[in-house]
Design a protein around this motif. Structure first.
Motif, PDB file in Angstrom:
ATOM      1  N   LEU A  50       6.445  -7.663   0.947  1.00 49.15           N
ATOM      2  CA  LEU A  50       6.819  -8.943   0.361  1.00 49.15           C
ATOM      3  C   LEU A  50       8.238  -9.362   0.706  1.00 49.15           C
ATOM      4  O   LEU A  50       8.717 -10.375   0.219  1.00 49.15           O
ATOM      5  CB  LEU A  50       6.622  -8.882  -1.158  1.00 49.15           C
ATOM      6  N   ASP A  51       8.898  -8.578   1.567  1.00 50.49           N
ATOM      7  CA  ASP A  51      10.204  -9.012   2.066  1.00 50.49           C
ATOM      8  C   ASP A  51      10.047 -10.162   3.060  1.00 50.49           C
ATOM      9  O   ASP A  51      10.971 -10.933   3.289  1.00 50.49           O
ATOM     10  CB  ASP A  51      10.932  -7.850   2.749  1.00 50.49           C
ATOM     11  N   ASN A  52       8.863 -10.229   3.664  1.00 48.63           N
ATOM     12  CA  ASN A  52       8.568 -11.284   4.634  1.00 48.63           C
ATOM     13  C   ASN A  52       7.141 -11.761   4.379  1.00 48.63           C
ATOM     14  O   ASN A  52       6.179 -11.180   4.881  1.00 48.63           O
ATOM     15  CB  ASN A  52       8.722 -10.754   6.058  1.00 48.63           C
ATOM     16  N   CYS A  53       7.019 -12.805   3.580  1.00 48.91           N
ATOM     17  CA  CYS A  53       5.699 -13.259   3.150  1.00 48.91           C
ATOM     18  C   CYS A  53       4.974 -14.124   4.183  1.00 48.91           C
ATOM     19  O   CYS A  53       3.748 -14.273   4.099  1.00 48.91           O
ATOM     20  CB  CYS A  53       5.819 -14.051   1.848  1.00 48.91           C
ATOM     21  N   ALA A  54       5.698 -14.685   5.147  1.00 49.55           N
ATOM     22  CA  ALA A  54       5.087 -15.629   6.076  1.00 49.55           C
ATOM     23  C   ALA A  54       3.837 -15.072   6.765  1.00 49.55           C
ATOM     24  O   ALA A  54       2.807 -15.754   6.841  1.00 49.55           O
ATOM     25  CB  ALA A  54       6.113 -16.096   7.098  1.00 49.55           C
ATOM     26  N   PRO A  55       3.868 -13.818   7.282  1.00 45.68           N
ATOM     27  CA  PRO A  55       2.677 -13.295   7.960  1.00 45.68           C
ATOM     28  C   PRO A  55       1.485 -13.080   7.020  1.00 45.68           C
ATOM     29  O   PRO A  55       0.350 -12.916   7.492  1.00 45.68           O
ATOM     30  CB  PRO A  55       3.154 -11.954   8.537  1.00 45.68           C
ATOM     31  N   LEU A  56       1.739 -13.065   5.718  1.00 47.70           N
ATOM     32  CA  LEU A  56       0.668 -12.795   4.763  1.00 47.70           C
ATOM     33  C   LEU A  56      -0.267 -13.985   4.591  1.00 47.70           C
ATOM     34  O   LEU A  56      -1.394 -13.827   4.124  1.00 47.70           O
ATOM     35  CB  LEU A  56       1.253 -12.405   3.404  1.00 47.70           C
ATOM     36  N   VAL A  57       0.201 -15.175   4.958  1.00 49.80           N
ATOM     37  CA  VAL A  57      -0.626 -16.367   4.764  1.00 49.80           C
ATOM     38  C   VAL A  57      -1.953 -16.223   5.498  1.00 49.80           C
ATOM     39  O   VAL A  57      -3.032 -16.407   4.931  1.00 49.80           O
ATOM     40  CB  VAL A  57       0.119 -17.647   5.217  1.00 49.80           C
ATOM     41  N   ASP A  58      -1.885 -15.869   6.780  1.00 51.35           N
ATOM     42  CA  ASP A  58      -3.109 -15.718   7.562  1.00 51.35           C
ATOM     43  C   ASP A  58      -3.936 -14.531   7.091  1.00 51.35           C
ATOM     44  O   ASP A  58      -5.177 -14.565   7.155  1.00 51.35           O
ATOM     45  CB  ASP A  58      -2.774 -15.563   9.050  1.00 51.35           C
ATOM     46  N   LEU A  59      -3.275 -13.462   6.615  1.00 50.13           N
ATOM     47  CA  LEU A  59      -3.999 -12.289   6.137  1.00 50.13           C
ATOM     48  C   LEU A  59      -4.809 -12.600   4.879  1.00 50.13           C
ATOM     49  O   LEU A  59      -5.912 -12.074   4.694  1.00 50.13           O
ATOM     50  CB  LEU A  59      -3.022 -11.148   5.841  1.00 50.13           C
ATOM     51  N   MET A  60      -4.266 -13.451   4.016  1.00 52.93           N
ATOM     52  CA  MET A  60      -4.926 -13.767   2.752  1.00 52.93           C
ATOM     53  C   MET A  60      -5.965 -14.874   2.880  1.00 52.93           C
ATOM     54  O   MET A  60      -6.929 -14.921   2.115  1.00 52.93           O
ATOM     55  CB  MET A  60      -3.871 -14.192   1.719  1.00 52.93           C
ATOM     56  N   ALA A  61      -5.769 -15.763   3.829  1.00 51.32           N
ATOM     57  CA  ALA A  61      -6.661 -16.925   3.953  1.00 51.32           C
ATOM     58  C   ALA A  61      -8.110 -16.471   4.118  1.00 51.32           C
ATOM     59  O   ALA A  61      -8.403 -15.473   4.771  1.00 51.32           O
ATOM     60  CB  ALA A  61      -6.238 -17.767   5.146  1.00 51.32           C
ATOM     61  N   GLY A  62      -9.034 -17.212   3.506  1.00 51.75           N
ATOM     62  CA  GLY A  62     -10.450 -16.913   3.626  1.00 51.75           C
ATOM     63  C   GLY A  62     -10.987 -15.952   2.586  1.00 51.75           C
ATOM     64  O   GLY A  62     -12.192 -15.689   2.557  1.00 51.75           O
ATOM     65  N   HIS A  63     -10.126 -15.422   1.736  1.00 46.46           N
ATOM     66  CA  HIS A  63     -10.569 -14.541   0.659  1.00 46.46           C
ATOM     67  C   HIS A  63     -10.939 -15.354  -0.583  1.00 46.46           C
ATOM     68  O   HIS A  63     -10.611 -16.538  -0.693  1.00 46.46           O
ATOM     69  CB  HIS A  63      -9.486 -13.522   0.329  1.00 46.46           C
ATOM     70  N   ASP A  64     -11.596 -14.694  -1.514  1.00 43.71           N
ATOM     71  CA  ASP A  64     -11.998 -15.355  -2.755  1.00 43.71           C
ATOM     72  C   ASP A  64     -10.928 -15.265  -3.840  1.00 43.71           C
ATOM     73  O   ASP A  64     -10.901 -16.086  -4.758  1.00 43.71           O
ATOM     74  CB  ASP A  64     -13.303 -14.741  -3.288  1.00 43.71           C
ATOM     75  N   ALA A  65     -10.073 -14.247  -3.751  1.00 41.71           N
ATOM     76  CA  ALA A  65      -9.051 -14.057  -4.780  1.00 41.71           C
ATOM     77  C   ALA A  65      -7.943 -13.167  -4.249  1.00 41.71           C
ATOM     78  O   ALA A  65      -8.145 -12.376  -3.315  1.00 41.71           O
ATOM     79  CB  ALA A  65      -9.660 -13.434  -6.041  1.00 41.71           C
ATOM     80  N   VAL A  66      -6.778 -13.302  -4.868  1.00 50.25           N
ATOM     81  CA  VAL A  66      -5.635 -12.427  -4.606  1.00 50.25           C
ATOM     82  C   VAL A  66      -5.245 -11.770  -5.919  1.00 50.25           C
ATOM     83  O   VAL A  66      -5.144 -12.446  -6.953  1.00 50.25           O
ATOM     84  CB  VAL A  66      -4.432 -13.206  -4.044  1.00 50.25           C
ATOM     85  N   ILE A  67      -5.060 -10.453  -5.885  1.00 53.88           N
ATOM     86  CA  ILE A  67      -4.554  -9.711  -7.040  1.00 53.88           C
ATOM     87  C   ILE A  67      -3.218  -9.102  -6.649  1.00 53.88           C
ATOM     88  O   ILE A  67      -3.103  -8.436  -5.618  1.00 53.88           O
ATOM     89  CB  ILE A  67      -5.514  -8.597  -7.487  1.00 53.88           C
ATOM     90  N   SER A  68      -2.211  -9.322  -7.475  1.00 52.85           N
ATOM     91  CA  SER A  68      -0.874  -8.791  -7.222  1.00 52.85           C
ATOM     92  C   SER A  68      -0.563  -7.702  -8.247  1.00 52.85           C
ATOM     93  O   SER A  68      -0.606  -7.944  -9.452  1.00 52.85           O
ATOM     94  CB  SER A  68       0.155  -9.926  -7.322  1.00 52.85           C
ATOM     95  N   SER A  69      -0.262  -6.501  -7.745  1.00 54.67           N
ATOM     96  CA  SER A  69       0.069  -5.379  -8.619  1.00 54.67           C
ATOM     97  C   SER A  69       1.335  -4.696  -8.098  1.00 54.67           C
ATOM     98  O   SER A  69       1.302  -3.556  -7.627  1.00 54.67           O
ATOM     99  CB  SER A  69      -1.100  -4.381  -8.662  1.00 54.67           C
ATOM    100  N   VAL A  70       2.432  -5.410  -8.175  1.00 54.49           N
ATOM    101  CA  VAL A  70       3.710  -4.904  -7.686  1.00 54.49           C
ATOM    102  C   VAL A  70       4.805  -5.219  -8.701  1.00 54.49           C
ATOM    103  O   VAL A  70       4.693  -6.164  -9.483  1.00 54.49           O
ATOM    104  CB  VAL A  70       4.083  -5.527  -6.318  1.00 54.49           C
ATOM    105  N   LYS A  71       5.858  -4.409  -8.677  1.00 48.60           N
ATOM    106  CA  LYS A  71       6.970  -4.636  -9.600  1.00 48.60           C
ATOM    107  C   LYS A  71       7.635  -5.970  -9.294  1.00 48.60           C
ATOM    108  O   LYS A  71       7.916  -6.288  -8.146  1.00 48.60           O
ATOM    109  CB  LYS A  71       7.982  -3.499  -9.494  1.00 48.60           C
TER     110      LYS A  71
END
Length: 203
Positions: A50-71
């Motif tokens: 999560l220091d660099n969120c930009a690449p995560l956009v494509d990784l997450m796209a197309g899913h039904d949900a996102v769950i965040s379990s981080v401090k």
């Protein structure tokens, strides 16, 4: 469902991962150290942080949900929320904290004078994220706070639900095992009851 899980190697995250897999969901686990993610059928592990969120956009796209379990203190909460919004994924569930639950009108757990000082910055960051989510109109978010005592334990399949107030018992604050918390998380994923709300679970 196809679910992104951020923080799959943590105490709560690893139990949520197991619960998702046991119920047949397909999980994309995003982890800073992917080699630490449990090797389970139905899990695709991707290196990311999560220091660099930009690449995560494509990784997450197309899913039904996102769950965040981080401090909360380990990342920019606003940046992550904005990143989820950019993916087009509407359903966003967050492992919350107990510090923002109320013990009296206008008084949260973290406002108590005996609240541990070393935990306060994390609780405050969680409160900031909750307020961000409340101001967001284009995500179907849910923020799930555990009970004050939240630790590994038994998977009983039982829990009770509250909203913004700390759950109590005759003996004091309620407890919840991480295993039963994971059940509550996936129950909410499968059968949403608290869209754009915070709720809490305990015994």
């Amino acid at each position: 469902m196809r679910v992104v899980l951020i923080g799959a190697t943590g105490n709560a995250g690893s139990r949520i991962l197991n619960e998702l897999v046991n119920r047949g969901h397909q999980v994309t686990a995003i982890a800073r150290h992917p080699e630490k993610v449990a090797k389970l059928n139905g899990v695709t592990t991707v290196k990311g942080n999560l220091d660099n969120c930009a690449p995560l956009v494509d990784l997450m796209a197309g899913h039904d949900a996102v769950i965040s379990s981080v401090k909360f203190k380990s990342y920019d909460t606003k940046e992550l929320v904005d990143t989820v919004r950019k993916t087009g994924v509407k359903r966003y569930l967050v492992v919350g904290g107990a510090g923002t639950l109320f013990v009296a009108p206008g008084k949260m757990v973290m406002d108590s004078p005996d609240f541990p000082k070393e935990v306060l910055p994390e609780a405050q960051a969680g409160g900031f994220l909750l307020e961000q989510l409340k101001a967001t109109s284009d995500l179907d978010w849910t923020f799930i706070s555990p009970s004050l005592i939240f630790r590994p334990g038994e998977r009983t399949g039982k829990y009770r639900v509250g909203m913004d107030d700390l759950l109590m018992t005759e003996k004091g604050p309620s407890t919840i095992s991480m295993e039963d918390y994971a059940i509550a998380m996936v129950d909410e994923l499968e059968k949403p009851q608290h869209i754009r709300q915070r709720f809490t679970v305990g015994y």
